[in-house]
Design a protein around this motif. Structure first.
Motif, PDB file in Angstrom:
ATOM      1  N   GLY A  89     -23.917  14.318   0.359  1.00 45.56           N
ATOM      2  CA  GLY A  89     -22.589  14.776  -0.043  1.00 45.56           C
ATOM      3  C   GLY A  89     -21.404  14.188   0.672  1.00 45.56           C
ATOM      4  O   GLY A  89     -20.341  14.025   0.084  1.00 45.56           O
ATOM      5  N   THR A  90     -21.561  13.832   1.944  1.00 43.91           N
ATOM      6  CA  THR A  90     -20.356  13.500   2.700  1.00 43.91           C
ATOM      7  C   THR A  90     -20.200  12.016   2.995  1.00 43.91           C
ATOM      8  O   THR A  90     -19.283  11.632   3.701  1.00 43.91           O
ATOM      9  CB  THR A  90     -20.369  14.237   4.044  1.00 43.91           C
ATOM     10  OG1 THR A  90     -21.538  13.839   4.761  1.00 43.91           O
ATOM     11  CG2 THR A  90     -20.360  15.732   3.846  1.00 43.91           C
ATOM     12  N   CYS A  91     -21.081  11.197   2.464  1.00 41.38           N
ATOM     13  CA  CYS A  91     -21.041   9.786   2.829  1.00 41.38           C
ATOM     14  C   CYS A  91     -19.801   9.092   2.267  1.00 41.38           C
ATOM     15  O   CYS A  91     -19.622   9.008   1.060  1.00 41.38           O
ATOM     16  CB  CYS A  91     -22.295   9.082   2.328  1.00 41.38           C
ATOM     17  SG  CYS A  91     -22.229   7.314   2.506  1.00 41.38           S
ATOM     18  N   PRO A  92     -18.921   8.636   3.127  1.00 41.44           N
ATOM     19  CA  PRO A  92     -17.649   8.091   2.656  1.00 41.44           C
ATOM     20  C   PRO A  92     -17.798   6.733   1.993  1.00 41.44           C
ATOM     21  O   PRO A  92     -17.030   6.368   1.108  1.00 41.44           O
ATOM     22  CB  PRO A  92     -16.816   7.981   3.927  1.00 41.44           C
ATOM     23  CG  PRO A  92     -17.817   7.806   5.005  1.00 41.44           C
ATOM     24  CD  PRO A  92     -19.049   8.546   4.573  1.00 41.44           C
ATOM     25  N   ILE A  93     -18.777   5.971   2.425  1.00 39.32           N
ATOM     26  CA  ILE A  93     -18.992   4.670   1.809  1.00 39.32           C
ATOM     27  C   ILE A  93     -19.372   4.859   0.340  1.00 39.32           C
ATOM     28  O   ILE A  93     -18.776   4.288  -0.568  1.00 39.32           O
ATOM     29  CB  ILE A  93     -20.113   3.902   2.532  1.00 39.32           C
ATOM     30  CG1 ILE A  93     -19.649   3.492   3.908  1.00 39.32           C
ATOM     31  CG2 ILE A  93     -20.516   2.659   1.739  1.00 39.32           C
ATOM     32  CD1 ILE A  93     -18.479   2.549   3.906  1.00 39.32           C
ATOM     33  N   ARG A  94     -20.369   5.701   0.155  1.00 39.27           N
ATOM     34  CA  ARG A  94     -20.823   5.919  -1.204  1.00 39.27           C
ATOM     35  C   ARG A  94     -19.752   6.577  -2.056  1.00 39.27           C
ATOM     36  O   ARG A  94     -19.489   6.175  -3.174  1.00 39.27           O
ATOM     37  CB  ARG A  94     -22.071   6.807  -1.187  1.00 39.27           C
ATOM     38  CG  ARG A  94     -22.413   7.338  -2.543  1.00 39.27           C
ATOM     39  CD  ARG A  94     -23.871   7.443  -2.757  1.00 39.27           C
ATOM     40  NE  ARG A  94     -24.129   7.688  -4.167  1.00 39.27           N
ATOM     41  CZ  ARG A  94     -25.310   7.653  -4.703  1.00 39.27           C
ATOM     42  NH1 ARG A  94     -26.341   7.358  -3.971  1.00 39.27           N
ATOM     43  NH2 ARG A  94     -25.476   7.883  -5.980  1.00 39.27           N
ATOM     44  N   HIS A  95     -19.147   7.617  -1.510  1.00 45.01           N
ATOM     45  CA  HIS A  95     -18.321   8.442  -2.373  1.00 45.01           C
ATOM     46  C   HIS A  95     -16.919   7.916  -2.596  1.00 45.01           C
ATOM     47  O   HIS A  95     -16.380   8.010  -3.678  1.00 45.01           O
ATOM     48  CB  HIS A  95     -18.283   9.878  -1.860  1.00 45.01           C
ATOM     49  CG  HIS A  95     -19.541  10.582  -2.217  1.00 45.01           C
ATOM     50  ND1 HIS A  95     -19.654  11.428  -3.272  1.00 45.01           N
ATOM     51  CD2 HIS A  95     -20.773  10.478  -1.679  1.00 45.01           C
ATOM     52  CE1 HIS A  95     -20.890  11.849  -3.369  1.00 45.01           C
ATOM     53  NE2 HIS A  95     -21.600  11.294  -2.407  1.00 45.01           N
ATOM     54  N   ARG A  96     -16.347   7.370  -1.538  1.00 46.90           N
ATOM     55  CA  ARG A  96     -14.971   6.920  -1.731  1.00 46.90           C
ATOM     56  C   ARG A  96     -14.897   5.440  -2.063  1.00 46.90           C
ATOM     57  O   ARG A  96     -14.108   5.024  -2.882  1.00 46.90           O
ATOM     58  CB  ARG A  96     -14.150   7.204  -0.477  1.00 46.90           C
ATOM     59  CG  ARG A  96     -14.072   8.690  -0.220  1.00 46.90           C
ATOM     60  CD  ARG A  96     -12.991   9.014   0.751  1.00 46.90           C
ATOM     61  NE  ARG A  96     -13.392  10.167   1.566  1.00 46.90           N
ATOM     62  CZ  ARG A  96     -12.776  10.536   2.664  1.00 46.90           C
ATOM     63  NH1 ARG A  96     -11.741   9.866   3.097  1.00 46.90           N
ATOM     64  NH2 ARG A  96     -13.169  11.584   3.339  1.00 46.90           N
ATOM     65  N   ALA A  97     -15.706   4.659  -1.367  1.00 48.62           N
ATOM     66  CA  ALA A  97     -15.574   3.218  -1.570  1.00 48.62           C
ATOM     67  C   ALA A  97     -16.398   2.753  -2.762  1.00 48.62           C
ATOM     68  O   ALA A  97     -15.990   1.869  -3.487  1.00 48.62           O
ATOM     69  CB  ALA A  97     -16.016   2.466  -0.320  1.00 48.62           C
ATOM     70  N   VAL A  98     -17.545   3.367  -2.950  1.00 51.42           N
ATOM     71  CA  VAL A  98     -18.443   2.846  -3.960  1.00 51.42           C
ATOM     72  C   VAL A  98     -18.357   3.626  -5.269  1.00 51.42           C
ATOM     73  O   VAL A  98     -18.025   3.076  -6.306  1.00 51.42           O
ATOM     74  CB  VAL A  98     -19.898   2.836  -3.432  1.00 51.42           C
ATOM     75  CG1 VAL A  98     -20.836   2.325  -4.507  1.00 51.42           C
ATOM     76  CG2 VAL A  98     -19.982   1.981  -2.195  1.00 51.42           C
ATOM     77  N   CYS A  99     -18.634   4.912  -5.195  1.00 52.44           N
ATOM     78  CA  CYS A  99     -18.646   5.691  -6.423  1.00 52.44           C
ATOM     79  C   CYS A  99     -17.340   5.544  -7.186  1.00 52.44           C
ATOM     80  O   CYS A  99     -17.333   5.363  -8.396  1.00 52.44           O
ATOM     81  CB  CYS A  99     -18.853   7.175  -6.136  1.00 52.44           C
ATOM     82  SG  CYS A  99     -20.530   7.576  -5.717  1.00 52.44           S
ATOM     83  N   PRO A 102     -19.310  15.146  10.390  1.00 51.14           N
ATOM     84  CA  PRO A 102     -19.730  14.759   9.039  1.00 51.14           C
ATOM     85  C   PRO A 102     -18.691  13.903   8.320  1.00 51.14           C
ATOM     86  O   PRO A 102     -17.491  14.212   8.365  1.00 51.14           O
ATOM     87  CB  PRO A 102     -19.920  16.113   8.355  1.00 51.14           C
ATOM     88  CG  PRO A 102     -20.378  17.000   9.457  1.00 51.14           C
ATOM     89  CD  PRO A 102     -19.590  16.559  10.662  1.00 51.14           C
ATOM     90  N   SER A 103     -19.156  12.843   7.697  1.00 50.67           N
ATOM     91  CA  SER A 103     -18.385  11.835   6.962  1.00 50.67           C
ATOM     92  C   SER A 103     -17.932  10.681   7.855  1.00 50.67           C
ATOM     93  O   SER A 103     -17.465   9.673   7.350  1.00 50.67           O
ATOM     94  CB  SER A 103     -17.180  12.430   6.213  1.00 50.67           C
ATOM     95  OG  SER A 103     -16.024  12.411   7.026  1.00 50.67           O
ATOM     96  N   ASP A 104     -18.089  10.808   9.176  1.00 45.22           N
ATOM     97  CA  ASP A 104     -17.700   9.702  10.051  1.00 45.22           C
ATOM     98  C   ASP A 104     -18.748   8.594  10.016  1.00 45.22           C
ATOM     99  O   ASP A 104     -19.931   8.834   9.839  1.00 45.22           O
ATOM    100  CB  ASP A 104     -17.503  10.196  11.486  1.00 45.22           C
ATOM    101  CG  ASP A 104     -16.182  10.917  11.660  1.00 45.22           C
ATOM    102  OD1 ASP A 104     -15.254  10.624  10.884  1.00 45.22           O
ATOM    103  OD2 ASP A 104     -16.084  11.771  12.545  1.00 45.22           O
ATOM    104  N   PHE A 105     -18.269   7.388  10.225  1.00 48.57           N
ATOM    105  CA  PHE A 105     -19.098   6.199  10.106  1.00 48.57           C
ATOM    106  C   PHE A 105     -19.612   5.768  11.476  1.00 48.57           C
ATOM    107  O   PHE A 105     -18.897   5.827  12.465  1.00 48.57           O
ATOM    108  CB  PHE A 105     -18.281   5.072   9.469  1.00 48.57           C
ATOM    109  CG  PHE A 105     -19.098   3.873   9.087  1.00 48.57           C
ATOM    110  CD1 PHE A 105     -19.886   3.903   7.949  1.00 48.57           C
ATOM    111  CD2 PHE A 105     -19.071   2.723   9.858  1.00 48.57           C
ATOM    112  CE1 PHE A 105     -20.644   2.798   7.586  1.00 48.57           C
ATOM    113  CE2 PHE A 105     -19.825   1.611   9.501  1.00 48.57           C
ATOM    114  CZ  PHE A 105     -20.612   1.655   8.359  1.00 48.57           C
ATOM    115  N   LEU A 106     -20.842   5.324  11.499  1.00 46.54           N
ATOM    116  CA  LEU A 106     -21.464   4.881  12.744  1.00 46.54           C
ATOM    117  C   LEU A 106     -21.926   3.437  12.602  1.00 46.54           C
ATOM    118  O   LEU A 106     -22.585   3.082  11.635  1.00 46.54           O
ATOM    119  CB  LEU A 106     -22.673   5.771  13.067  1.00 46.54           C
ATOM    120  CG  LEU A 106     -23.619   5.278  14.167  1.00 46.54           C
ATOM    121  CD1 LEU A 106     -22.921   5.298  15.526  1.00 46.54           C
ATOM    122  CD2 LEU A 106     -24.885   6.115  14.210  1.00 46.54           C
ATOM    123  N   GLY A 107     -21.582   2.632  13.564  1.00 46.80           N
ATOM    124  CA  GLY A 107     -22.103   1.268  13.568  1.00 46.80           C
ATOM    125  C   GLY A 107     -21.025   0.261  13.278  1.00 46.80           C
ATOM    126  O   GLY A 107     -19.963   0.582  12.749  1.00 46.80           O
TER     127      GLY A 107
END
Lengths: 246, 246
Positions: free
Chosen positions: B12-22, B85-90
């Motif tokens: 649910g909270t993945c920003p890459i998938r949800h905001r950038a990709v979806c 949650p939703s923060d990016f790592l790496g």
DNA sequence: AGAATTCCTTGATTTGGATCAATCGAAAGC
DNA sequence: GCTTTCGATTGATCCAAATCAAGGAATTCT
């Protein structure tokens, strides 16, 4: 006030142009960048923008030093960014500045108007990739700075700052005779205090102490000579290797 | 050890998938991301990677809290990143980690193998643009944190941290009944101390003081209730507006 | 249930850096 | 040349947070 000179000559240290654009782009992009590029000059101490201001350009430092600072209601200030030649200033996609930006020394910025620059980001992906890389580097630097602010003693803070500046100086003169062991401090004692979360008195005392202990040598009040880097490094409290590259 | 579960269900909270990709991509990119995506689960206190380790994934926090910390030779430690949650790592483009990463609470990461993710960055520009935006936000947060570390009193530091957590909690429950004024602290006193550059004793004393003064209420040791946000905000020393948006 | 462990609180004392204050030197202005 | 100004230094004192120390509360293990 800042003199704004519209020129198209090359600026030696601009990372956008030289690393992101020149290295990989076609000629028409260079022309495009030249069209939206101009220079701004500031004198030491001049404000560039205030927190909350609208800003319509991004750019990078060609010569001199700029600082980002945050100020609390009661006047306490903390420097949160130190921009040396080749460092990037500004945030694409944001209209307003979050920090006060001032020229610490005499300063020349190579600027791009923001709107066309943002268009370039969308049309030329490797520019935004280069910008991402630069921003990640800045984030790493900010995190090292946090360790300095949160856990180091005054003496370690001063040693860390001197080492940071010495390394940056050295990297600017890669191919030259200069070894970075002798350089002019681009910051006043007060600016150093704002960087390190100290008072200027403490900065002065600790610099005197490092001098007394033979870790550094001073010519006047600004010119620093580091007789032995290892000795200075030992004073920072950091690991000897200091984080291995890639 | 960390259980590694290969699944393709949505996080649910993945920003890459949800905001950038979806939001902007075609279906085949979703499929591609699904192929390189997997989940990792950690228990509170578990290390994820150590500074200097090779790392072959990037990802984002789905549930729980992770911390980036730096440690000096003599054991002094400073937290330099707090991932909710939703923060990016790496860091794309880097093989080795610069900080210790640990699970502060029970944690689920949504991970992408790094190499294919880096390919995605080059083939799908808006992903790297989204990543740039996220990195710039993180840099802004780091700079606010520097002001906290460098210039705030212990009491102001605690108030600032509570407000940061309360706001993040609130933003996770946007459409719910929860108002963010009541939440569980995801950090031990020691982790708070590492975040703020304090000792755990000072953290404990200042929390007790804020409670005594009616700024916060506590249920047990972790559950916080903020009766009035304005009162807490006044304790942070920040401007009332706190930096206007865009 | 009892023991051990982890996390937290509170008290007593110390200390590093802030604050208050005086002075100095160099550069700039008159 | 003298004064003003700005940056830097140094000294004396104070205080906020660190350190040292003792227990308490909650949870897990045996």
């Amino acid at each position: 006030m800042a003199e704004i000179a519209y020129k198209t000559k090359d600026c030696g240290t601009c990372p956008i142009r030289h690393r992101a654009v020149c290295a990989r782009c076609e000629a028409d992009e260079l022309v495009y960048l030249d069209q939206i590029k101009y220079y701004r000059n500031y004198e030491a101490g001049q404000p560039i923008v205030w927190s909350g201001d609208h800003i319509d350009f991004v750019g990078s430092v060609v010569t001199g030093v700029a600082a980002l600072t945050q100020t609390m209601e009661d006047g306490r200030t903390q420097m949160v960014g130190l921009l040396l030649p080749s460092d990037f200033l500004g945030r694409p996609g944001r209209n307003n500045v979050l920090y006060d930006v001032t020229a610490v020394s005499d300063l020349t910025l190579c600027c791009f108007r923001r709107k066309p620059f943002e268009e370039l980001l969308t049309t030329h992906p490797h520019v935004s990739q280069r910008l991402l890389e630069m921003t990640l580097n800045e984030l790493d630097a900010a995190r090292e700075w946090m360790l300095v602010l949160g856990r180091k003693t005054a003496r370690e803070k001063i040693a860390s700052l001197l080492l940071i500046i010495a390394r940056r100086e050295a990297s600017l003169h890669l191919s030259s005779i200069v070894d970075g062991s002798r350089f002019d401090l681009p910051l006043t004692r007060e600016a150093m205090a704002d960087y390190l979360g100290l008072t200027l008195e403490t900065v002065s005392r600790q610099i005197s102490a490092l001098k007394r202990d033979g870790v550094i040598e001073l010519q006047g009040t600004r010119q620093v000579h580091i007789p032995d880097f290892a000795t200075l490094l030992a004073e920072t409290g950091d690991d000897a290797d200091g984080g291995m590259p890639d």
